[in-house]
Enzyme design. Sequence first.
Site, PDB file in Angstrom:
ATOM      1  N   HIS A  63       0.852  -1.079   0.110  1.00 59.91           N
ATOM      2  CA  HIS A  63      -0.079   0.076  -0.197  1.00 59.91           C
ATOM      3  C   HIS A  63       1.005   1.334  -0.098  1.00 59.91           C
ATOM      4  O   HIS A  63       0.659   2.176  -0.699  1.00 59.91           O
ATOM      5  CB  HIS A  63      -0.892   0.062   1.261  1.00 59.91           C
ATOM      6  CG  HIS A  63      -1.876  -1.072   1.422  1.00 59.91           C
ATOM      7  ND1 HIS A  63      -1.855  -2.235   2.375  1.00 59.91           N
ATOM      8  CD2 HIS A  63      -2.945  -1.224   0.621  1.00 59.91           C
ATOM      9  CE1 HIS A  63      -2.826  -2.702   2.350  1.00 59.91           C
ATOM     10  NE2 HIS A  63      -3.591  -2.538   1.287  1.00 59.91           N
ATOM     11  N   ASP A 114      -4.723  -6.750  -7.598  1.00 62.48           N
ATOM     12  CA  ASP A 114      -6.062  -7.012  -7.398  1.00 62.48           C
ATOM     13  C   ASP A 114      -6.251  -6.857  -9.326  1.00 62.48           C
ATOM     14  O   ASP A 114      -7.013  -5.794  -9.449  1.00 62.48           O
ATOM     15  CB  ASP A 114      -6.818  -5.961  -6.854  1.00 62.48           C
ATOM     16  CG  ASP A 114      -6.652  -6.256  -5.393  1.00 62.48           C
ATOM     17  OD1 ASP A 114      -7.363  -7.276  -4.686  1.00 62.48           O
ATOM     18  OD2 ASP A 114      -5.697  -5.828  -4.863  1.00 62.48           O
TER      19      ASP A 114
HETATM   20  P1  AMP Z   1      -6.945  -3.261  -0.213  1.00 54.04           P
HETATM   21  O1  AMP Z   1      -6.520  -2.489   0.964  1.00 54.04           O
HETATM   22  O2  AMP Z   1      -6.366  -4.670   0.046  1.00 54.04           O
HETATM   23  O3  AMP Z   1      -8.355  -3.128  -0.710  1.00 54.04           O
HETATM   24  O4  AMP Z   1      -5.887  -2.617  -1.408  1.00 54.04           O
HETATM   25  C1  AMP Z   1      -5.912  -1.241  -1.835  1.00 54.04           C
HETATM   26  C2  AMP Z   1      -5.294  -1.053  -2.817  1.00 54.04           C
HETATM   27  O5  AMP Z   1      -3.786  -1.600  -2.696  1.00 54.04           O
HETATM   28  C3  AMP Z   1      -5.789  -2.080  -4.358  1.00 54.04           C
HETATM   29  O6  AMP Z   1      -5.371  -0.939  -5.285  1.00 54.04           O
HETATM   30  C4  AMP Z   1      -4.630  -2.980  -4.281  1.00 54.04           C
HETATM   31  O7  AMP Z   1      -4.395  -3.681  -5.597  1.00 54.04           O
HETATM   32  C5  AMP Z   1      -3.331  -2.568  -3.633  1.00 54.04           C
HETATM   33  N1  AMP Z   1      -2.561  -3.685  -3.124  1.00 54.04           N
HETATM   34  C6  AMP Z   1      -2.862  -4.368  -2.272  1.00 54.04           C
HETATM   35  N2  AMP Z   1      -1.837  -5.287  -2.031  1.00 54.04           N
HETATM   36  C7  AMP Z   1      -0.828  -5.038  -2.763  1.00 54.04           C
HETATM   37  C8  AMP Z   1       0.722  -5.398  -3.255  1.00 54.04           C
HETATM   38  N3  AMP Z   1       0.942  -6.510  -2.213  1.00 54.04           N
HETATM   39  N4  AMP Z   1       1.186  -4.846  -4.321  1.00 54.04           N
HETATM   40  C9  AMP Z   1       0.782  -3.745  -4.839  1.00 54.04           C
HETATM   41  N5  AMP Z   1      -0.453  -3.328  -4.463  1.00 54.04           N
HETATM   42  C10 AMP Z   1      -1.157  -3.818  -3.588  1.00 54.04           C
END
Ligand code: AMP
Length: 281
Positions: A37, A152
Amino acid sequence: MQIFQKVEGIRSALHEAQLKGKKIGFVPTMGNLHQGHLELIKLAQKTNDIVVCSIFVNGLQFGLHEDWDQYPRTFEEDCKKLADVSCDMLFHPDENQMYPNGLDSQTRVICSSMTDYLCGASRPGHFEGVTTVVSKLLNIIKPHELVLGRKDYQQMAILYRMIEDLCFPVRIIEAEIHREVDGLAMSSRNVYLSALERQNASQLYKSLSWVAGKIRLGDRNFIALEKEAADQIKKAGFQPDYISICNSRTLEMATIDDCDIAVLGAMYSSAARLIDNISLH
Ligand code: AMP
């Protein structure tokens, strides 16, 4: 870092910034922030004057039997991490701010393609919840750039389509997948893995990499590759949900002459569902 809980508060702060001609980058999250993030925040900082992060565990995108209530909420630590990377603003609304008329009577945004296969097949309604909340957040923040993680991949592809179809004046910036040393994609849901599962969880990445390697060497027997990768995951002690070799843009099954391919996978551990993907050009 300024923290806002109310729609009106962040709107008026950003309105002032917009009047001054500031460029705004936006990183939506559900919190429990990890390095992946934070890399999105850093990427947003490269091309924007003001970076806004949101933390909202969006009930609308969770199924009835999913982990909405257990989803890790670590607001204090998240604030510290965001402040450490000099994020400018954090929007942290409660459900009443985002859904003042209740979840059930919320107007929905539905993308009519790409939402009912891959992750959509095992999470019915999930992407409708995502497109609805992201539309609302875009209307509140009005960013110039929306930074999304490739982690994602299907979500990103659907949001590209939604932004094009609904003429949102925003550009998507894609961030690489941030991984642990053994290759496991960082995820807030990795905390659900048992110690033993954690040792083997990089199998999803290893199997996707194995498929990508075979395709690079000219293997076009996609169905056999998907099956073999799923078997590898089973042998490592996980239940594969899907391994799919897809056209990168439409996410339909890849054909042998597709040049841009995404290999996507999802698997279940005892308490988590993990996803990952690899792109090939
Ligand atoms: P989330 O909090 O899991 O909904 O993710 C928020 C954002 O962070 C989304 O755009 C995800 O694709 C991105 N994200 C989550 N984990 C990763 C990762 N390991 N690498 C890159 N982006 C990530």
